[in-house]
Design a protein around this motif. Structure first.
Motif, PDB file in Angstrom:
ATOM      1  N   SER A   1       0.727  -1.091   0.167  1.00  5.36           N
ATOM      2  CA  SER A   1       0.047  -0.055  -0.137  1.00  5.36           C
ATOM      3  C   SER A   1       0.706   1.306  -0.030  1.00  5.36           C
ATOM      4  O   SER A   1       0.522   2.448   0.043  1.00  5.36           O
TER       5      SER A   1
ATOM      6  N   TRP B   1      -1.602   9.807  -0.920  1.00  5.57           N
ATOM      7  CA  TRP B   1      -2.587  10.088  -0.021  1.00  5.57           C
ATOM      8  C   TRP B   1      -2.003  11.471   0.840  1.00  5.57           C
ATOM      9  O   TRP B   1      -2.508  12.587   0.968  1.00  5.57           O
TER      10      TRP B   1
ATOM     11  N   THR C   1      -6.891   6.565   9.135  1.00  8.26           N
ATOM     12  CA  THR C   1      -7.438   5.634   8.191  1.00  8.26           C
ATOM     13  C   THR C   1      -7.166   6.078   6.625  1.00  8.26           C
ATOM     14  O   THR C   1      -7.698   7.342   6.340  1.00  8.26           O
ATOM     15  N   VAL C   2      -6.642   5.303   5.818  1.00 11.56           N
ATOM     16  CA  VAL C   2      -6.413   5.633   4.626  1.00 11.56           C
ATOM     17  C   VAL C   2      -7.019   4.793   3.512  1.00 11.56           C
ATOM     18  O   VAL C   2      -7.149   3.459   3.766  1.00 11.56           O
ATOM     19  N   GLU C   3      -7.825   5.286   2.497  1.00 16.93           N
ATOM     20  CA  GLU C   3      -8.325   4.369   1.407  1.00 16.93           C
ATOM     21  C   GLU C   3      -7.324   3.749   0.406  1.00 16.93           C
ATOM     22  O   GLU C   3      -6.819   4.884  -0.106  1.00 16.93           O
TER      23      GLU C   3
ATOM     24  N   GLN D   1     -11.847  -0.077   0.338  1.00 17.05           N
ATOM     25  CA  GLN D   1     -10.840  -0.796   1.201  1.00 17.05           C
ATOM     26  C   GLN D   1     -10.033   0.209   1.949  1.00 17.05           C
ATOM     27  O   GLN D   1      -9.291   0.805   1.323  1.00 17.05           O
ATOM     28  N   THR D   2     -10.262   0.025   3.300  1.00 18.85           N
ATOM     29  CA  THR D   2      -9.258   1.006   3.899  1.00 18.85           C
ATOM     30  C   THR D   2      -8.242   0.346   4.837  1.00 18.85           C
ATOM     31  O   THR D   2      -8.449  -0.779   5.055  1.00 18.85           O
ATOM     32  N   GLU D   3      -7.422   1.033   5.286  1.00 17.45           N
ATOM     33  CA  GLU D   3      -6.262   0.495   6.049  1.00 17.45           C
ATOM     34  C   GLU D   3      -5.621   1.585   7.293  1.00 17.45           C
ATOM     35  O   GLU D   3      -5.757   2.956   7.046  1.00 17.45           O
ATOM     36  N   GLU D   4      -5.529   0.947   8.324  1.00 21.39           N
ATOM     37  CA  GLU D   4      -5.180   1.751   9.393  1.00 21.39           C
ATOM     38  C   GLU D   4      -3.419   2.279   9.408  1.00 21.39           C
ATOM     39  O   GLU D   4      -2.881   1.154   9.554  1.00 21.39           O
TER      40      GLU D   4
END
Length: 646
Positions: free
Chosen positions: A401, A408, A433-435, A440-443
């Motif tokens: 990612s 971002w 928190t990033v898309e 689908q997001t990821e911390e």
């Protein structure tokens, strides 16, 4: 207390069915709810309303018009949010799951009934009004709680209802012989405009602002369609997307409409349980009630259009969306509501949709939909830019990612980037928190070494930044959109109700029967004139055929339709039945006509008549229908019909 439209409802419904303005689709097979067929007068009326809409908006506002497809592939409506979020809440009768209801409409009906209770305390009136106004703004949990609070049950059986469940309103349809390409009948015409924005911008020589319009069918699988034309599964929309620079929503033409008086029902008034107020649109924009001039301009133009086709001004208001029902991407939104037998009916939505749609399609289709504006004199300033080593460290830390997370961070507004750096420096880390992919997001945990920045001199124009060393002469941004969306069928239904009245009985009338009249404005009437021979003897002459041909051909050349009523009924009965379908003018050929080629022209609403040469009828009819002259002007030009004619 029932309004005048409720009192006339049964008679108007009978007239529309009997004279075939519209009937339920496939009626001889029993019909299906939510589908309607327009008969000859209804089809002509609808066509005339659309033609006037085109003249009022497309021609006068210099819009571009497109015609996109009725069927759209899945990715388009997935990107727009319709696949996931285009739903209404449905409740079922617990004892009969084939009986189901649209939750918000059922709630509105229940609150309306409660408001009609006698001796209702003021606080209860305010409570029920507020619940009714917010019916379609409640979340699934909120509407469930409201149903329990008021013990709302199935209307017919009185049985309890199931918990509200979302029901997607789109019609799915497979594409191709294998059926492997999923598609949907479009739920609105707007998306076709967004898909073709780029090509229309090119047609407009890459200039903002500009507008694109589309008129066509939309399809929504309504849960429980009812109330005739007001809630259909297949209906006609006329939509405008006005593309504008987000930081420049002023409009030179706004001054021309700023003094228009409008009945506005702001969200503050609704939440306070108060009534709408009448103010000028200029005052509403100046006070901030209406967000910007572009939005206010289209609200005013919408009001002018609706009243020009016969909507009564005192039964027209603009209701602002409540904060809870406003789309998350919208800056402001107002509905033009027309009072009918079903209460206040939303007929036009006018929304500032920001840049949501273009951004969504640009991301999903991976197509550049940004607008590039040439700079005049850039303003120099300093901003933070991520250092190369920090970017490399970030990509290693977040692995697959990494590239998305780095991009971002680079796109963060300066204030948010500074806050992120300060937090990571102070606490040793910062979590966001990033898309990282669609849905689908990821911390992500950012360390100070991931956020090392340097200060660079850049130029700023219209909120966009670029490095001085690159010597760029343009900035780019995604245009915002102001969208007026017209429900043509609902407008037509409202015009029918506002045009209908019962002519008082005339004691001198031998028949002394109640006469129904549709007082259509001549510019939208389904037929502009009817030609009537005084009796059978006149009808059998060659001169009558010659005069009828002269007037029909002349009217047709001007683009106006005429009918001929040469039945054996009395002249009075023929006048009455043509008044009933809203024909504004009746031309009678009598025995004097056979001698001097003059005819009488009767105006529907006043029932007054003038006499003029048959050769001049078409030109006068054209002037009257285009509102370039008035009936009073015609009376001043031509003599009144002599007394003694039947």
């Amino acid at each position: 207390m029932a309004n005048i439209f409720e009192r006339n409802r049964a008679e108007l419904e009978d007239l529309c069915k009997r004279r075939f303005f519209f009937r339920q689709g496939s009626e001889i097979y029993g019909g299906v709810s939510g589908f309607y067929t327009y008969g000859p007068p209804g089809c002509a009326l609808k066509t005339n309303i659309i033609n006037l809409w085109r003249r009022h908006f497309i021609i006068e506002e210099r819009l571009m018009e497109i015609e996109d497809t009725n069927i759209m592939p899945h990715p388009v409506l997935k990107a727009s949010g319709h696949v996931d979020r285009f739903s209404d809440f449905l409740v079922r009768d617990v004892s009969d799951d084939k009986k189901f209801y649209r939750a918000d409409k059922l709630l509105e009906d229940v609150m309306e009934d409660k408001l009609k209770e006698k001796g209702l305390a003021a606080e209860k009136v305010k409570e029920y009004t507020l619940v009714r106004n917010q019916a379609d703004a409640y979340s699934q949990e909120e509407i469930s709680e409201i149903f329990r609070k008021y013990d709302i049950r199935a209307p017919e059986s009185g049985n309890k209802l199931t918990e509200p469940e979302p029901f997607n309103l789109m019609f799915p349809t497979p594409i191709g012989p294998s059926g492997l390409i999923p598609g949907y009948l479009r739920p609105e015409t707007a998306q076709g405009i967004f898909l073709n924005y780029k090509f229309c911008l090119e047609q407009n020589q890459n200039r903002l602002p500009f507008g694109v319009a589309q008129v066509g069918k939309s399809f929504r699988n309504e849960i429980a369609p009812r109330q005739g034309l007001t809630r259909q599964r297949e209906f006609t929309q006329a939509e405008i997307e006005w593309f504008v620079k987000p930081t420049a929503k002023q409009l030179k033409k706004f001054e021309a409409v700023s003094s228009e008086q409008m009945m506005l029902f702001s969200s503050d008034l609704q939440l306070a349980g108060k009534s709408a107020e009448t103010i000028t649109i200029g005052e509403a924009v100046k006070s901030g009630m209406v967000n910007n001039e572009t939005l206010g301009y289209f609200m005013a133009r919408t009001g002018l259009f609706l009243t020009s086709i016969g909507v009564k001004p005192e039964h027209l208001r603009f209701r602002q969306h409540l904060p809870t029902e406003m789309a998350h991407y919208a800056c402001d939104c107002w509905d033009a509501e027309i009072e009918t037998c079903y209460g206040w009916l939303e007929c036009v939505g006018i929304a500032d949709r920001s840049c949501f749609d273009l951004n969504a399609h640009a991301k999903a289709a991976k197509v550049d939909l940004a607008f590039r504006e040439k700079l005049d004199q850039p303003i120099e300033m300093e901003v933070l830019r991520l250092k190369k080593d920090a970017g490399v460290a970030m990509m290693k830390a977040f692995k697959k990612s990494g590239r998305v997370v780095k991009e971002w961070v680079e796109k963060l507004p300066q204030e948010e980037l500074k806050a992120l750096i300060d937090e990571a420096t102070k606490d040793g880390k910062a979590v966001r928190t990033v898309e990282v992919a669609d849905d689908q997001t990821e911390e992500c945990t950012f360390l100070p070494e991931h956020l090392v920045c340097e200060t660079k001199k850049v130029c700023s124009k219209a909120g966009c930044l670029f490095d001085l060393q690159e010597k760029q002469s343009t900035v780019q941004f995604t245009p915002g959109v102001v969208e007026p969306s017209f429900g043509i069928d609902r407008i037509l239904f409202s015009v029918l109700e506002h045009s209908f009245y019962v002519r008082p009985k005339d004691e001198s009338d031998e028949e002394k029967q109640q006469k129904n009249v549709l007082r259509f404005s001549p510019n939208i009437a389904p037929y502009k004139m009817t030609i009537l021979p005084q009796d059978q003897r006149v009808q059998r002459t060659d001169k009558y055929a010659e005069l009828m041909q002269l007037m029909q051909s002349g009217a047709a050349l001007c683009g106006h339709t005429c009918t001929v009523d040469d039945s054996s009924a009395t002249l009075g009965k023929r006048y009455a039945r043509n008044d009933e379908v809203g024909i504004p003018f009746a031309c009678t050929v009598d025995f004097t006509s056979l001698e001097d080629s003059t005819v009488t022209l009767r105006e529907r609403d006043s029932t007054e008549q003038i006499r003029l040469p048959a050769a001049e009828v078409a030109a006068l009819l054209d002037q009257l229908c285009l509102r370039r002259t008035t009936w009073k002007d015609a009376q001043a030009r031509y003599p009144a019909r002599s007394a003694g004619y039947p």
